[in-house]
Scaffold this motif. Structure first.
Motif, PDB file in Angstrom:
ATOM      1  N   GLU A   1       0.837  -1.207   0.000  1.00 47.00           N
ATOM      2  CA  GLU A   1       0.000   0.000   0.000  1.00 47.00           C
ATOM      3  C   GLU A   1       0.870   1.255   0.000  1.00 47.00           C
ATOM      4  OE1 GLU A   1      -2.720  -0.201   3.333  1.00 47.00           O
ATOM      5  OE2 GLU A   1      -2.656  -2.395   3.225  1.00 47.00           O
ATOM      6  N   VAL A   2       0.582   2.153  -0.914  1.00 44.52           N
ATOM      7  CA  VAL A   2       1.250   3.459  -0.906  1.00 44.52           C
ATOM      8  C   VAL A   2       0.152   4.515  -0.918  1.00 44.52           C
ATOM      9  CG1 VAL A   2       3.061   4.883  -1.936  1.00 44.52           C
ATOM     10  CG2 VAL A   2       3.110   2.401  -2.262  1.00 44.52           C
ATOM     11  N   ALA A   3      -0.380   4.789   0.263  1.00 48.60           N
ATOM     12  CA  ALA A   3      -1.563   5.654   0.379  1.00 48.60           C
ATOM     13  C   ALA A   3      -1.278   7.052  -0.167  1.00 48.60           C
ATOM     14  CB  ALA A   3      -2.001   5.724   1.832  1.00 48.60           C
ATOM     15  N   ARG A   4      -0.071   7.566   0.071  1.00 46.69           N
ATOM     16  CA  ARG A   4       0.183   8.955  -0.329  1.00 46.69           C
ATOM     17  C   ARG A   4       0.202   9.140  -1.833  1.00 46.69           C
ATOM     18  NH1 ARG A   4       5.255   9.888  -1.584  1.00 46.69           N
ATOM     19  NH2 ARG A   4       5.002  12.124  -1.236  1.00 46.69           N
ATOM     20  N   LEU A   5       0.373   8.033  -2.572  1.00 47.34           N
ATOM     21  CA  LEU A   5       0.299   8.109  -4.033  1.00 47.34           C
ATOM     22  C   LEU A   5      -1.030   7.553  -4.560  1.00 47.34           C
ATOM     23  CD1 LEU A   5       3.940   7.001  -4.982  1.00 47.34           C
ATOM     24  CD2 LEU A   5       3.009   9.331  -4.903  1.00 47.34           C
ATOM     25  N   GLY A   6      -1.853   7.038  -3.677  1.00 49.26           N
ATOM     26  CA  GLY A   6      -3.134   6.481  -4.112  1.00 49.26           C
ATOM     27  C   GLY A   6      -2.994   5.164  -4.847  1.00 49.26           C
ATOM     28  N   VAL A   7      -1.962   4.410  -4.504  1.00 49.43           N
ATOM     29  CA  VAL A   7      -1.672   3.169  -5.239  1.00 49.43           C
ATOM     30  C   VAL A   7      -1.687   1.978  -4.296  1.00 49.43           C
ATOM     31  CG1 VAL A   7       0.006   1.972  -6.702  1.00 49.43           C
ATOM     32  CG2 VAL A   7      -0.188   4.469  -6.820  1.00 49.43           C
ATOM     33  N   ILE A   8      -2.313   0.890  -4.725  1.00 49.93           N
ATOM     34  CA  ILE A   8      -2.164  -0.388  -4.040  1.00 49.93           C
ATOM     35  C   ILE A   8      -1.625  -1.373  -5.077  1.00 49.93           C
ATOM     36  CG2 ILE A   8      -3.265  -2.219  -2.728  1.00 49.93           C
ATOM     37  CD1 ILE A   8      -5.392  -0.290  -1.869  1.00 49.93           C
ATOM     38  N   ASN A   9      -0.491  -1.972  -4.751  1.00 52.25           N
ATOM     39  CA  ASN A   9       0.152  -2.879  -5.700  1.00 52.25           C
ATOM     40  C   ASN A   9      -0.076  -4.322  -5.255  1.00 52.25           C
ATOM     41  OD1 ASN A   9       1.744  -3.486  -7.966  1.00 52.25           O
ATOM     42  ND2 ASN A   9       3.599  -3.661  -6.711  1.00 52.25           N
ATOM     43  N   TYR A  10      -0.738  -5.092  -6.101  1.00 54.14           N
ATOM     44  CA  TYR A  10      -0.997  -6.502  -5.816  1.00 54.14           C
ATOM     45  C   TYR A  10       0.013  -7.340  -6.588  1.00 54.14           C
ATOM     46  CZ  TYR A  10      -5.374  -4.740  -3.951  1.00 54.14           C
ATOM     47  OH  TYR A  10      -6.301  -4.045  -3.223  1.00 54.14           O
ATOM     48  N   VAL A  11       0.637  -8.263  -5.894  1.00 55.74           N
ATOM     49  CA  VAL A  11       1.626  -9.123  -6.528  1.00 55.74           C
ATOM     50  C   VAL A  11       1.085 -10.554  -6.466  1.00 55.74           C
ATOM     51  CG1 VAL A  11       3.995  -9.953  -6.468  1.00 55.74           C
ATOM     52  CG2 VAL A  11       3.494  -7.567  -5.884  1.00 55.74           C
ATOM     53  N   ALA A  12       0.722 -11.067  -7.630  1.00 60.02           N
ATOM     54  CA  ALA A  12       0.081 -12.378  -7.716  1.00 60.02           C
ATOM     55  C   ALA A  12       1.080 -13.408  -8.241  1.00 60.02           C
ATOM     56  CB  ALA A  12      -1.132 -12.309  -8.641  1.00 60.02           C
ATOM     57  N   HIS A  13       1.403 -14.354  -7.392  1.00 56.96           N
ATOM     58  CA  HIS A  13       2.333 -15.411  -7.794  1.00 56.96           C
ATOM     59  C   HIS A  13       1.554 -16.507  -8.529  1.00 56.96           C
ATOM     60  CE1 HIS A  13       5.671 -13.753  -5.346  1.00 56.96           C
ATOM     61  NE2 HIS A  13       4.670 -13.273  -4.624  1.00 56.96           N
ATOM     62  N   GLY A  14       2.249 -17.171  -9.448  1.00 59.33           N
ATOM     63  CA  GLY A  14       1.581 -18.234 -10.199  1.00 59.33           C
ATOM     64  C   GLY A  14       0.508 -17.695 -11.126  1.00 59.33           C
ATOM     65  N   ALA A  15       0.784 -16.549 -11.747  1.00 60.18           N
ATOM     66  CA  ALA A  15      -0.236 -15.919 -12.589  1.00 60.18           C
ATOM     67  C   ALA A  15       0.024 -16.124 -14.084  1.00 60.18           C
ATOM     68  CB  ALA A  15      -0.287 -14.420 -12.291  1.00 60.18           C
ATOM     69  N   LEU A  16       1.204 -16.645 -14.427  1.00 60.97           N
ATOM     70  CA  LEU A  16       1.595 -16.638 -15.832  1.00 60.97           C
ATOM     71  C   LEU A  16       1.933 -18.029 -16.361  1.00 60.97           C
ATOM     72  CD1 LEU A  16       3.696 -13.327 -15.815  1.00 60.97           C
ATOM     73  CD2 LEU A  16       1.319 -13.657 -16.494  1.00 60.97           C
ATOM     74  N   GLY A  17       1.208 -19.022 -15.883  1.00 63.42           N
ATOM     75  CA  GLY A  17       1.312 -20.364 -16.467  1.00 63.42           C
ATOM     76  C   GLY A  17       2.714 -20.941 -16.432  1.00 63.42           C
ATOM     77  N   GLY A  18       3.493 -20.590 -15.407  1.00 64.78           N
ATOM     78  CA  GLY A  18       4.856 -21.108 -15.289  1.00 64.78           C
ATOM     79  C   GLY A  18       5.904 -20.150 -15.822  1.00 64.78           C
ATOM     80  N   GLY A  19       5.481 -18.987 -16.311  1.00 69.44           N
ATOM     81  CA  GLY A  19       6.428 -18.013 -16.866  1.00 69.44           C
ATOM     82  C   GLY A  19       6.068 -17.698 -18.303  1.00 69.44           C
ATOM     83  N   VAL A  20       6.410 -16.487 -18.722  1.00 72.53           N
ATOM     84  CA  VAL A  20       5.937 -15.971 -20.010  1.00 72.53           C
ATOM     85  C   VAL A  20       6.197 -16.947 -21.156  1.00 72.53           C
ATOM     86  CG1 VAL A  20       6.315 -14.177 -21.741  1.00 72.53           C
ATOM     87  CG2 VAL A  20       6.067 -13.555 -19.333  1.00 72.53           C
ATOM     88  N   SER A  21       7.422 -17.491 -21.232  1.00 80.06           N
ATOM     89  CA  SER A  21       7.756 -18.305 -22.406  1.00 80.06           C
ATOM     90  C   SER A  21       7.061 -19.669 -22.372  1.00 80.06           C
ATOM     91  CB  SER A  21       9.275 -18.478 -22.517  1.00 80.06           C
ATOM     92  OG  SER A  21       9.768 -19.127 -21.364  1.00 80.06           O
ATOM     93  N   ARG A  22       6.748 -20.165 -21.183  1.00 77.74           N
ATOM     94  CA  ARG A  22       6.069 -21.470 -21.060  1.00 77.74           C
ATOM     95  C   ARG A  22       4.557 -21.335 -21.127  1.00 77.74           C
ATOM     96  NH1 ARG A  22       8.816 -25.383 -18.102  1.00 77.74           N
ATOM     97  NH2 ARG A  22       6.966 -25.979 -16.993  1.00 77.74           N
ATOM     98  N   ASN A  23       4.071 -20.117 -20.916  1.00 78.06           N
ATOM     99  CA  ASN A  23       2.646 -19.897 -20.716  1.00 78.06           C
ATOM    100  C   ASN A  23       1.840 -20.305 -21.941  1.00 78.06           C
ATOM    101  OD1 ASN A  23       0.248 -19.031 -19.668  1.00 78.06           O
ATOM    102  ND2 ASN A  23       0.867 -16.894 -19.375  1.00 78.06           N
ATOM    103  N   LEU A  24       0.837 -21.168 -21.758  1.00 81.27           N
ATOM    104  CA  LEU A  24      -0.031 -21.544 -22.871  1.00 81.27           C
ATOM    105  C   LEU A  24      -1.223 -20.601 -23.002  1.00 81.27           C
ATOM    106  CD1 LEU A  24      -0.164 -25.453 -22.831  1.00 81.27           C
ATOM    107  CD2 LEU A  24       1.365 -23.926 -24.069  1.00 81.27           C
ATOM    108  N   ASN A  25      -1.403 -19.711 -22.019  1.00 76.67           N
ATOM    109  CA  ASN A  25      -2.472 -18.719 -22.142  1.00 76.67           C
ATOM    110  C   ASN A  25      -2.123 -17.756 -23.280  1.00 76.67           C
ATOM    111  OD1 ASN A  25      -4.091 -16.202 -21.561  1.00 76.67           O
ATOM    112  ND2 ASN A  25      -4.763 -17.453 -19.838  1.00 76.67           N
ATOM    113  N   LEU A  26      -3.139 -17.380 -24.059  1.00 73.30           N
ATOM    114  CA  LEU A  26      -2.899 -16.447 -25.163  1.00 73.30           C
ATOM    115  C   LEU A  26      -2.312 -15.135 -24.678  1.00 73.30           C
ATOM    116  CD1 LEU A  26      -5.989 -16.805 -27.501  1.00 73.30           C
ATOM    117  CD2 LEU A  26      -3.599 -16.949 -28.180  1.00 73.30           C
ATOM    118  N   ASP A  27      -2.695 -14.727 -23.482  1.00 74.55           N
ATOM    119  CA  ASP A  27      -2.145 -13.506 -22.891  1.00 74.55           C
ATOM    120  C   ASP A  27      -0.876 -13.906 -22.145  1.00 74.55           C
ATOM    121  OD1 ASP A  27      -1.635 -11.068 -21.777  1.00 74.55           O
ATOM    122  OD2 ASP A  27      -3.427 -11.017 -20.502  1.00 74.55           O
TER     123      ASP A  27
END
Lengths: 446, 139
Positions: free
Chosen positions: B65-91
């Motif tokens: 949380e960085v309230a003074r900048l109005g930002v909340i940063n969420y860090v989601a692990h395991g979001a990219l199908g094992g990593g960009v190059s391995r990812n079978l998701n179109l995105d």
């Protein structure tokens, strides 16, 4: 004294004309090119082994330099670029030849090498950051391992008089920090200024992502003339504070929102953004809109760098086969679901051996999977099939079975002519840390 | 909470950008106005973020949380199908995950409706205790 640093690219595939525009109209002291993604080095190593015509550096290097050199030579704009990829010396020789051609053969060109540690990484590295497992647990072939170098060797090259500096892997913000360190004489222990300067470098490293690119959301975040985006310019003061702006008359925008989105891009803990030069603290940043498309950024903090360097390790992990076909009109989704069922049965029949098989209905839930909101039946959908396999022969089965859907599949199936790019090699990218003093960058002056 | 509220997608309160590193995606949520920050902080907890992305991300969710900048940063692990190059998701880079978070529903006091963006519901709704966005752990 205000130092004017412009962005020339944010990745290999980036547009070239905004770099030319920055060089021509930006009145720049420095123009910096960032052209490497996480997988660039490993992909280049794989290509270098198979393609003797590949130079080992950015395949658009000549196009980029031909576009900007006349302007840079006229203005005396120095260039810092990581287009050297796996052979910065070859890139430097190519640039030298281009300079001669443009009548500036007296411009010194530097190459920074020494970051590639492929042959030593198994001895140096501890664990894989992503998994916590020891590096020795990677049994697949390691094709590349390169450390993220910092700004220091670039500063050394600039101090030696280089007008163009070509590097391989360097932390992206370091490309922008180096000119500041050189111009303002910052020491590598000046954590406050290095933190601020690296923060500005981070805002610049993704090019148009701070000038209205990767930003527009119609009705919520509108961008003027989004077909005419400029790459950013930083007007940096001796204390590292800077105004982020762009050339007059271009499309896009620079405001508090674009700066904030980019400030947190690819950041995890914003109080501890690790780079080879300094640990950056964005939480203290001041962001002021001081004019149209002019945002002043100051008070980004810095604490001492760590005694390790991040190393990116590329590993040959097999293949991905993929193909797509389409349905439209009434019942399109039903036909797509039947096609999925047929394909799953067919893959059983042909004995597909895959680490992962994925069949998505694009238009319904391909990108967000189970969290996708159900809405009205789409008019048209795509069926997209992908599998990750150990061998090319297994990956080939994906396209071959989609071929079969032409005459043996579902009614009214729309399909492309079979094409050749349905299999790609997978180079997995893993990270590890090595002791900083195990990596010795070298500067070569041409 | 007795004051009248309206239920709107996060998109009315904030914009977002997703970035990739390895198999991890960070989604920075940035509020359009400071008065909206506490609403996002209180309602889009890491637990509710994980629940919102259930089936799409496989690892833990951290939040900065960085309230003074109005930002909340969420860090989601395991979001990219094992990593960009391995990812079978179109995105492959997970760039559209920032759009996914903007679909999270937030309850906003009706008095703040002038701070919101986009189309809004006409009339305030008073929430039932079991009707809270993102879960049943009403507070």
């Amino acid at each position: 004294m205000t130092l004017r640093i412009g962005s020339g690219s944010a990745w290999w595939g980036d547009r070239i004309s905004p770099a030319e525009r920055n060089a021509a109209e930006g009145d720049l002291d420095y123009l910096c090119f960032e052209t490497m993604a996480e997988s660039t080095v490993s992909a280049a190593q794989v290509r270098a082994r198979r393609d003797p015509t590949f130079g080992g550096y950015d395949t658009y290097l000549e196009d980029r330099f031909r576009a900007v050199l006349p302007h840079c030579i006229r203005r005396g704009t120095r260039i810092v670029s990581n287009q050297g990829w796996i052979d910065p010396l070859a890139a430097a020789r190519k640039v030298k030849a281009l300079l001669v051609e443009h009548g500036a053969g007296d411009w010194p060109v530097a190459a920074v090498t020494g970051g590639v540690i492929t042959d030593r990484v198994r001895d140096l590295a501890g664990s894989v950051l992503e998994t916590g497992a020891p590096l020795s647990s990677i049994t697949d072939p390691i094709v590349s391992a390169e450390a993220y170098l910092g700004a220091e060797p670039i500063v050394e090259a600039l101090a030696a008089g280089a007008m163009v500096v070509l590097t391989g892997r360097v932390a992206d913000p370091s490309l922008f920090l180096a000119p500041m360190m050189h111009a303002f004489g910052w020491a590598s222990t000046d954590h406050a200024r290095l933190g601020q300067g690296t923060g500005i470098g981070h805002l610049m490293e993704c090019g148009a992502q701070v000038t209205g690119g990767y930003f527009a959301d119609p009705g919520f975040k509108d961008v003027p003339d989004p077909w005419d985006l400029a790459f950013p310019i930083a007007e940096v003061e001796p204390d590292g504070s800077a105004v982020i702006t762009k050339v007059a008359g271009s499309g896009g925008l620079v405001d508090r929102r674009t700066v904030l989105e980019q400030m947190f891009y690819e950041v995890h803990d914003p109080a501890r953004y690790l780079t080879p030069d300094v640990v950056v603290d964005f939480t203290s940043a001041e962001i002021e809109e001081i004019g149209p498309d002019r945002v002043r950024v100051s008070r980004i903090g810095g604490t001492p760098r760590t005694d390790t360097l991040k190393v990116s390790v590329g590993v040959l992990e097999g293949f991905v086969g993929e193909d797509t076909f389409y349905y439209a009109g009434p019942g399109a989704t039903d036909r797509a679901r039947l096609a999925e069922r047929i394909l799953r049965e067919r893959f059983r029949v042909v004995g597909l051996v895959a680490e992962e098989l994925r069949i998505d209905i694009l238009g319904v839930s391909a990108l967000h999977g189970p969290m996708s909101r159900s809405t009205a039946e789409p008019y048209e959908v795509a069926v997209r099939v992908a599998a990750r396999t150990r061998t090319r022969a297994e990956a080939d089965k994906i396209g071959r079975e989609v071929d079969g859907m032409a005459v043996s599949g579902v009614g009214m199936t729309a399909k492309r002519v079979p094409h050749g790019d349905r299999v790609r090699e997978v180079v997995g990218i893993w990270s590890t840390l090595v002791p900083r003093d195990a990596v010795r960058p070298q500067v070569h002056l041409l | 909470m007795s004051e009248p509220t309206i239920r709107v997608p996060l998109r009315a309160l904030a914009h977002a950008r997703a970035g990739d590193k390895g198999n991890t995606s960070n989604v920075a949520v940035i509020v359009y106005a400071p008065e909206l920050y506490p609403l996002v902080r209180d309602q889009l907890t890491p637990e509710r973020f994980a629940a919102h992305f259930r089936g799409r991300i496989t690892g833990r969710v951290e939040r900065f949380e960085v309230a003074r900048l109005g930002v909340i940063n969420y860090v989601a692990h395991g979001a990219l199908g094992g990593g960009v190059s391995r990812n079978l998701n179109l995105d492959q880079y997970g760039k559209s995950l920032s759009a996914a978070v903007l679909g999270f529903e937030v309850e906003v006091p009706a008095r703040l409706r002038n701070s919101l963006r986009g189309p809004l519901p006409d009339s305030p709704t008073t929430p039932r205790p079991d009707d809270h966005p993102g879960g049943t752990d009403g507070h």
